[in-house]
Design an enzyme around this catalytic site. Structure first.
Site: not given
Length: 493
Positions: A107, A172
């Protein structure tokens, strides 16, 4: 394996990586094109698509891939949003070889061309040897470099020197929601045979010299809310006759740090370990260009004038930063309003030995003390919505020896051993839960601009980083076997 046969093997591996670098860059281009921004709810489907892409890539290597469903989470507006699955992957199960688990995330932070990007953030673009795109260095590039290194052994039909495990997540940048619980659940199963954990989710200290990271600061985030009533007021009607919340808030924020950068909260430095002469000497040998760091930041002057002082205050001492004010008018033009409620946001990067609960208490007591002296009738509320602890590793661990040798092989020089001034919660999370050795093995340079406009990784770092990972597989395998043989000999004796 003799050193000559080992170097011949490395040459074969490195040659393959050089020949296939265009393919590796195409792979990164495909990944960067996915707008896997985990921060914005409307892009959650893109994050989930990115997870599927990464899972397919591991499956193509021959890995067993499990996409673990983490359920959903609730947004502040009450909406339920699915969490992206976490990839747990496995490749090879040779009991003679060590098992290395790699953690990465796919991400990214939000990015828009109009934010100041010189290229489309989701189209990987090469300019002067640099590959620009959101996620290029944080963290899609390093994740792919690791996969490409594994793929190289496969393509050359070489025996795998280690067993591989993969933990790849898609949250994250939004706080790794659900990851800690999953690690706890998998502690006795997935992680039971893991020997070492490698994370490559940070940067070198220099633009040119490689580094290994052995520690990071924690982060305690605070909200300071000041409220006077239920609605905003006109400054012409009420200005000069009320205690304005924004005035109170600015006074509170101003009380936190002095002009030299020293935190003014009583007791905040009490738990910071004293600096020894031996430790101070470690900082002297580190390659760190003050001017280069200044240029990377775009500022004219730092608070400190020497390399040692700068590094000590980045890694070794706590710092306090003010991030913003919610509720105050911030758009172009003028709006003569007195906001009824404002929220100041700041964080303290804490270092080893500082206790989060003590830090919170010290902050609350300090702000309440400053507020009481203002005799304001407004309501004050201080909260700590997020707290992450610092992390510290042992640089004499086999992981660091193997990584140092791999870097020397590829770059021809020893790396700097550095700490990271930012917070890497996953390093501490993995170390605490699995009780395994953890290393931070970055391949990105200091000027890569993670989280910033024009994020990039250089072609050189991406490809040489792939070689470092491949060399690391060989080095950790050799070191692990040697340790095993030594301990067996000692047992027999």
């Amino acid at each position: 394996m003799s050193s000559s046969s080992s170097s011949a093997l490395e040459m074969e591996i490195f040659q393959y990586i050089d020949v296939h670098q265009s393919d590796f860059i195409e792979d990164l281009k495909e990944w960067v094109a996915v707008e896997s921004d985990s921060v914005q709810p409307n892009l959650r489907e893109e994050v989930i698509r990115m997870m599927a892409l990464a899972a397919d890539r591991l499956a193509a290597l021959g890995a067993t891939v499990n996409l673990v469903n983490l359920g959903s989470h609730q947004l502040p507006d009450g909406q339920d949003l699915p969490l992206p699955p976490v990839i747990l992957g496995e490749l090879e199960k040779d009991p003679q070889n060590p098992t290395v688990c790699f953690y990465g995330h796919v991400d990214v932070q939000p990015a828009k061309k109009e934010d100041g990007w010189k290229t489309d953030p989701y189209t990987l673009t090469e300019i002067d040897g640099n590959l620009y795109g959101r996620g290029a260095t944080d963290n899609k590039g390093p994740v792919l470099a690791w996969i490409n290194a594994v793929e190289t052994f496969r393509a050359l039909k070489l025996a795998m020197p280690v067993n591989f495990k993969f933990v790849i997540e898609g949250m994250e940048e939004a706080g790794s929601l659900g990851l800690e619980k999953l690690l706890e659940e998998e502690k006795q199963s997935f992680f039971s045979d893991v020997d070492y954990i490698v994370i490559s989710d940070n940067l070198w200290l220099s633009n040119k010299k490689p580094a290994l990271t052995y520690g990071s600061r924690g982060n305690a985030c605070f909200f300071v809310e000041v409220e006077c009533g239920g609605k905003d007021l006109h400054s012409g009607t009420f200005g000069g006759i009320i205690h304005e919340p924004l005035m109170d808030l600015i006074a509170l924020l101003d009380s936190l740090v002095d002009p030299t950068g020293r935190i003014q909260i009583p007791g905040i430095y009490d738990s910071v370990a004293a600096l020894t002469e031996e430790e101070r000497k470690l900082y002297e040998s580190i390659e760190f260009d003050l001017e280069e760091h200044k240029n990377n930041s775009g500022v004219e002057k730092f608070l400190y004038g020497t390399k040692e002082e700068i590094l000590l205050h980045l890694w070794r001492y706590p710092s306090l930063s003010i991030h913003g004010i919610e509720g105050a008018f911030h758009e172009p033009g003028i709006k003569t309003v007195i906001p009824s409620k404002v929220i100041g946001k700041f964080s303290i990067r804490q270092v080893p030995h500082m206790d989060l609960s003590v830090v919170k208490q010290q902050v609350v007591e300090h702000l309440e003390g400053v507020f009481s002296k203002r005799n304001s009738p407004n309501k004050l509320k201080v909260s700590m919505p997020l707290g992450a602890k610092p992390w510290l590793a042992d640089v004499n661990d086999p992981l660091y020896k193997a990584a140092r040798r791999a870097i020397k092989t590829v770059f021809g020089e020893d790396p700097d051993f550095i700490r990271d001034g930012s917070t890497i919660p996953v390093a501490r999370m993995f170390q605490t839960i699995t009780q395994r050795s953890v290393i931070m093995l970055p391949i990105g340079a200091a000027d890569d601009g993670e989280h910033s406009q024009n994020e990039k990784i250089s072609r050189h770092n991406y490809i040489e980083g792939t070689k470092v990972f491949a060399a690391f597989f060989l080095e950790i395998s050799k070191l692990h076997r040697h340790l095993h043989e030594t301990s067996n000999t000692e047992t027999n004796n």
